[in-house]
Scaffold this active site. Structure first.
Site, short mmCIF file in Angstrom:
data_model
loop_
_atom_site.label_atom_id
_atom_site.label_comp_id
_atom_site.label_asym_id
_atom_site.label_seq_id
_atom_site.Cartn_x
_atom_site.Cartn_y
_atom_site.Cartn_z
N ASP A 37 24.12 44.42 76.60
CA ASP A 37 24.26 44.23 75.15
C ASP A 37 25.64 43.67 74.82
O ASP A 37 26.65 44.28 75.19
CB ASP A 37 24.04 45.59 74.47
CG ASP A 37 23.59 45.50 73.03
OD1 ASP A 37 24.20 44.71 72.29
OD2 ASP A 37 22.65 46.22 72.65
N THR A 77 20.86 42.40 68.12
CA THR A 77 20.22 43.14 69.21
C THR A 77 18.69 43.08 69.22
O THR A 77 18.08 42.74 70.23
CB THR A 77 20.68 44.61 69.17
OG1 THR A 77 22.09 44.61 69.40
CG2 THR A 77 20.01 45.44 70.24
N LYS A 158 19.43 52.39 73.19
CA LYS A 158 18.88 52.06 71.87
C LYS A 158 17.36 51.95 71.94
O LYS A 158 16.83 51.30 72.84
CB LYS A 158 19.44 50.72 71.39
CG LYS A 158 20.95 50.68 71.23
CD LYS A 158 21.39 49.30 70.75
CE LYS A 158 22.90 49.21 70.63
NZ LYS A 158 23.35 47.86 70.22
N ASP A 282 28.14 46.90 73.93
CA ASP A 282 28.08 46.50 72.51
C ASP A 282 28.91 47.44 71.65
O ASP A 282 29.67 46.98 70.78
CB ASP A 282 26.63 46.51 72.05
CG ASP A 282 26.47 46.02 70.61
OD1 ASP A 282 26.78 44.83 70.36
OD2 ASP A 282 26.06 46.82 69.74
N HIS A 286 32.17 46.04 69.66
CA HIS A 286 32.30 46.08 68.20
C HIS A 286 33.61 46.71 67.78
O HIS A 286 34.29 46.23 66.88
CB HIS A 286 31.15 46.90 67.59
CG HIS A 286 29.92 46.11 67.32
ND1 HIS A 286 29.87 45.16 66.31
CD2 HIS A 286 28.71 46.11 67.91
CE1 HIS A 286 28.65 44.62 66.32
NE2 HIS A 286 27.94 45.16 67.28
N ASP A 329 21.78 40.04 74.89
CA ASP A 329 21.01 39.85 73.65
C ASP A 329 21.75 39.00 72.63
O ASP A 329 21.17 38.50 71.68
CB ASP A 329 20.62 41.21 73.06
CG ASP A 329 21.82 42.14 72.87
OD1 ASP A 329 22.91 41.83 73.40
OD2 ASP A 329 21.66 43.16 72.19
N HIS A 330 23.06 38.84 72.83
CA HIS A 330 23.91 38.03 71.95
C HIS A 330 25.32 38.10 72.47
O HIS A 330 25.61 38.95 73.33
CB HIS A 330 23.86 38.55 70.49
CG HIS A 330 24.17 40.02 70.38
ND1 HIS A 330 25.44 40.53 70.53
CD2 HIS A 330 23.37 41.10 70.18
CE1 HIS A 330 25.40 41.85 70.40
NE2 HIS A 330 24.16 42.23 70.20
N HIS A 467 28.69 40.09 65.37
CA HIS A 467 27.97 38.92 65.87
C HIS A 467 26.80 38.66 64.94
O HIS A 467 26.54 39.45 64.05
CB HIS A 467 27.49 39.20 67.30
CG HIS A 467 26.80 40.52 67.43
ND1 HIS A 467 25.47 40.70 67.11
CD2 HIS A 467 27.26 41.75 67.78
CE1 HIS A 467 25.15 41.98 67.28
NE2 HIS A 467 26.22 42.64 67.68
ZN LIG Z 1 26.01 44.67 68.26
#
Ligand SMILES: [Zn+2]
Length: 526
Positions: A37, A77, A158, A282, A286, A329-330, A467
């Site tokens: 992630d 996500t 998640k 992730d 962040h 995922d990004h 993102h």
């Molecule tokens: Zn994120």
């Protein structure tokens, strides 16, 4: 001689062109899908020399697609995870965001929450999750529908990251419930938590991190921790959560090993699918940003947990029987303040200011009222009852609101829902990404793109980064395949993450998923 050779060379070239393409590699016992992630592609370049384990093996022995991008907006996500094993864009899958405003329910829903299901393993009666909002099939679904004896399992911290890659017919999707400290699933999949998951929960997997210092990887004794899991200690801050620490990813890997053994993955007649999504990167990214020592550290540790998973699979199935791919995922944007200090563009917009500008502008033009009834992030859904009661045209109200938004600072582009349905759309990659991300009835009435390196923030949430944009720092991710019959090396042609699902379908020998818009990456067949 040259004259005589020329026709021969031409003939050889013609034969080469006419030669049938190579068949895909032989069908593996297991597809291992690894998603990290918020893993930017450039982490592979920046931290290459730190990798000694799983990522090193993938980079040395895999087919590395160095210019792989998402082709949709928003790059978040749920959307990324719904793309990876379906090959679909949100326009096909209906997964348009992490959450959106559901007009029928009059409230926001997430991509996976499902009031018809209950959580298993957490507090009794808690609402569960399912893939029911995803409108397309995944590779796992296609394997199941082909009649192969196969198991499909999704694992992540998640819920959306466990559920969406695995698909509708999965045997199980498992995620972490922070409240109970347990791994859970929902009644969508089963009536009760499997005994092996109960057993894992009984070991209190989250307790490992209690009181622990997060120290830089392989640091010398006496090194200063990044944070402590329980409390502020002098100038060492408290870690944000288990999810935002290395123990989050370690727990995911341990759970994946349990799934591998208990579900006998790779030991069925057909091809099994294990999708593992590492989430901690992730949370850390962040909070601290892609240029932080913490992001570097969690990246290096990701190399080690992936290596540990490979070792477990080597013992049970043999990696020669596995096709593995890794992607993300990004990506993520640099922290705006970091960019400002190095003379790069970027900054923060306050999302409340934007909403107020829209409300004020529409009230001034059409009369007072609550014009916005819901939001997906900062993007509005308009009050259709109010529009109807004032006998206004929906498209005109959207155009007026879009004109107001365009006058706000640092707005790159605005698209209206009606424009996305009926045109005209401008050309270019940003408009194409927005169109690929649009599903009528779920997407907001305005899609707003900020200038590159800008983030929407609130008065209280104004640190760290995020993102979601169509710009390369969010769309560019690793795509690496490894397995028998796959030619190692670097492939610099531009590809889409959507190409993974049809490629895996070709390797397994099943129908490509229903909404796939990708192509088969046959250039990597050996
Ligand atoms: Zn994120």
């Amino acid at each position: 001689m040259r004259l005589r050779l020329a026709p021969l060379a031409a003939l050889c070239a013609a034969i080469a062109l006419a030669a049938p393409p190579l068949p895909p590699p032989r069908r593996p016992k297991l597809i291992l899908a690894i998603v990290v992630d918020q893993f930017r592609y450039d982490y592979l370049l920046r931290y290459r020399t730190d990798f000694t384990s799983g990522l090193k093996r993938l980079l040395d022995q895999g087919a590395v697609f160095d210019d792989a991008h998402y082709i949709h907006v928003p790059t978040v996500t749920a959307v990324g995870h719904s793309t990876i094993l379906s090959g679909a864009t949100p326009a096909m899958s209906g997964i348009v965001a992490n959450e959106w405003y559901d007009r029928a329910l009059g409230k926001n829903v997430t991509s996976v929450t499902d009031s018809n299901t209950r959580l298993l393993g957490a507090a009794a009666g808690a609402e569960g999750s399912s893939p029911r909002r995803m409108l397309v099939s995944t590779v796992g679904d296609e394997i199941k529908m082909s009649g192969q004896e196969s198991k499909v399992i999704g694992v992540s911290i998640k819920d959306r990251s466990a559920i969406l890659p695995a698909g509708h017919m999965a045997d199980g999707a498992y995620w972490f419930d922070n409240k109970s400290g347990h791994w859970v699933t929902s009644t969508y999949y089963k009536d009760a938590l499997p005994p092996w998951v109960e057993k894992f929960n009984a070991t209190k997997p989250a307790a490992k991190a209690t009181g622990a210092d997060w120290l830089p990887f392989a640091s010398k004794p006496g090194a200063k921790p990044f944070c402590n899991m329980d409390a502020v200690k002098g100038d060492v801050p408290k870690c944000r959560s288990l999810e935002a620490s290395p123990w989050g990813n370690e727990m995911i890997e341990e759970f994946a090993e349990q799934a591998l053994a208990a579900e006998k993955l790779g030991q069925h007649k057909g091809t099994d699918v294990l999708s593992v999504s590492f989430s901690s990167n992730d949370y850390v990214g962040h909070a601290m940003g892609p240029d932080s020592p913490e992001a570097h550290d969690i990246t290096v540790r990701t190399d080690r947990v992936i290596g540990k998973l490979f070792d477990a699979i080597d013992k049970s199935v043999g990696m020669s029987n596995v096709v593995v791919f890794l992607t993300a995922d990004h990506g993520v944007s640099p922290v705006p303040e970091v960019n400002r200090d190095r003379h790069m563009p970027g900054g923060r917009n306050i999302s409340a200011d934007l909403s107020k500008a829209i409300e004020d502008g529409l009230s001034a033009r059409y009369g007072a009222g609550q014009w916005i009834v819901g939001r997906e992030g900062w993007q509005p859904y308009f009050n259709l009852t109010l529009i109807a009661s004032k006998k206004l045209d929906e498209a005109e109200v959207q155009r007026t609101a879009a004109a107001i938004v365009r006058r706000q600072p640092h707005v790159f582009a605005v698209f209206t829902n009606q424009q996305l349905l009926n045109g005209p759309m401008p050309g270019g990659p940003v408009a194409a990404g927005v169109q690929n991300g649009f599903y009528y009835g779920r997407s907001p009435d305005l899609t707003i793109i900020q200038d590159p390196f800008y983030l929407f923030s609130t008065a209280t949430e104004n640190s760290g980064t995020s993102h979601g944009t169509p710009f390369n720092y969010d769309t560019h991710v690793p795509v690496i395949f490894m397995g028998t019959g796959i030619k190692a090396g670097h492939y610099f042609q531009r590809v889409a993450v959507n190409d993974i699902a049809p490629t895996i379908s070709a390797i397994v020998g099943v129908q490509e998923p229903s909404g796939s818009v990708g192509r088969v990456l046959q250039e990597m067949w050996q």
